[in-house]
Design an enzyme around this catalytic site. Structure first.
Site, PDB file in Angstrom:
ATOM      1  CG  HIS A 128      -1.749   0.990   1.228  1.00 13.25           C
ATOM      2  ND1 HIS A 128      -3.107   1.771   0.675  1.00 13.25           N
ATOM      3  CD2 HIS A 128      -1.960   2.255   1.721  1.00 13.25           C
ATOM      4  CE1 HIS A 128      -3.932   2.259   0.769  1.00 13.25           C
ATOM      5  NE2 HIS A 128      -3.089   3.141   1.840  1.00 13.25           N
ATOM      6  CB  VAL A 163     -10.261  -1.028   3.778  1.00 12.65           C
ATOM      7  CG1 VAL A 163      -9.823  -0.345   2.831  1.00 12.65           C
ATOM      8  CG2 VAL A 163     -11.561  -1.656   3.217  1.00 12.65           C
ATOM      9  CG  ASP A 164      -5.461  -0.190   2.645  1.00  9.30           C
ATOM     10  OD1 ASP A 164      -5.112  -1.292   2.037  1.00  9.30           O
ATOM     11  OD2 ASP A 164      -6.093   0.844   2.090  1.00  9.30           O
TER      12      ASP A 164
HETATM   13  C1  GRF Z   1       0.852   0.907  -6.414  1.00  9.20           C
HETATM   14  O1  GRF Z   1       2.192   2.423  -6.269  1.00  9.20           O
HETATM   15  C2  GRF Z   1       0.883   0.064  -5.219  1.00  9.20           C
HETATM   16  O2  GRF Z   1       1.222   0.417  -4.033  1.00  9.20           O
HETATM   17  C3  GRF Z   1      -1.128   0.771  -5.157  1.00  9.20           C
HETATM   18  O3  GRF Z   1      -0.837   1.205  -6.953  1.00  9.20           O
HETATM   19  C4  GRF Z   1       0.223   1.276  -7.576  1.00  9.20           C
HETATM   20  C5  GRF Z   1       0.195   0.456  -8.519  1.00  9.20           C
HETATM   21  O4  GRF Z   1       1.297   0.805 -10.103  1.00  9.20           O
HETATM   22  N1  GRF Z   1      -1.954   0.403  -5.070  1.00  9.20           N
HETATM   23  P1  GRF Z   1       1.687  -0.372 -11.079  1.00  9.20           P
HETATM   24  O5  GRF Z   1       0.946  -0.472 -11.433  1.00  9.20           O
HETATM   25  O6  GRF Z   1       2.313  -0.836 -10.228  1.00  9.20           O
HETATM   26  O7  GRF Z   1       2.505   0.517 -11.842  1.00  9.20           O
END
Ligand code: GRF
Length: 207
Positions: A128, A163-164
């Site tokens: 996250h 959630v998280d």
């Molecule tokens: C990441 O920052 C992840 O933590 C969040 O969505 C983003 C995904 O980026 N949940 P990508 O698709 O890996 O470029």
């Protein structure tokens, strides 16, 4: 029914855990993880990529790295909650067919139901883009900027029914500068994510 085919085991570089990655978008985290696995003796190996939408750019990494990749989209069922449960069943079945041992969420933008989480408890990990418990949910960067925070980061955590809210495995801090926009901050945090996630997975899989 929980994951039926195998007892939880320790991964090693000789016999890495079979990982299935769930994505929704660009997949930069997915790509960083696979590159790590290819360039380091690693206790995890990506064996399957699933996106919840066919337009996810990250699906292309399947062809790039010769890993099975597919979209499993929401089925056409009118009832919203039945649709969600059926969707997760389709994903679950594919994970089982592919003998996946650990599910890694990498930019997967759906909240998984307690039913799915229960099946994969302890084998379901997320990253996250904030220092949880701060700024949970889908707008972590916006929330951090709105809050005037000077530091944010990323958190690798086990997924539970909230959630998280699952157990935190590791975090990495990232500074916020006055001139930051959501996009600039997101890119800076992603760099930290790409370093943290593969290493934490290595640790988790080998224990
Ligand atoms: C990441 O920052 C992840 O933590 C969040 O969505 C983003 C995904 O980026 N949940 P990508 O698709 O890996 O470029």
């Amino acid at each position: 029914m929980s994951v039926p085919y195998i007892r939880p085991r320790r991964g090693s570089k000789e016999d890495p855990l079979r990982i299935g990655i769930l994505i929704s978008g660009g997949g930069s985290g997915l790509s960083a993880l696979i590159k790590y696995q290819l360039s380091n003796p690693s206790s995890h190996k990506t064996e399957l990529i699933i996106s919840d939408n066919a337009t996810a750019k990250g699906l292309k990494f399947g062809a790039d790295f010769d890993i099975p990749a597919m979209a499993i989209e929401l089925p056409e069922i009118n009832d919203k909650s039945k649709r969600r449960i059926k969707h997760e069943e389709l994903i679950h079945d594919k994970l089982i067919q592919s003998r996946i041992e650990l599910v890694v969420l990498s930019g997967y933008m759906r909240i998984l139901s307690p039913k799915f989480v229960k099946k994969w408890k302890g084998r379901l990990i997320n990253i996250h883009p904030s220092l949880l418990p701060k700024y949970p949910g889908a707008y972590a960067h916006r929330d951090a900027l709105d809050d005037g925070a000077k530091i944010t980061g990323c958190t690798v955590h086990l997924v539970d029914e909230g959630v998280d809210t699952g157990e935190i495995l590791a975090q990495s801090e990232v500074p916020i500068f006055d001139s930051d926009t959501i996009e600039i901050l997101q890119e800076r945090v992603k760099k930290a994510e790409h370093l943290l996630y593969p290493k934490v997975l290595d640790d988790y899989c080998s224990k």
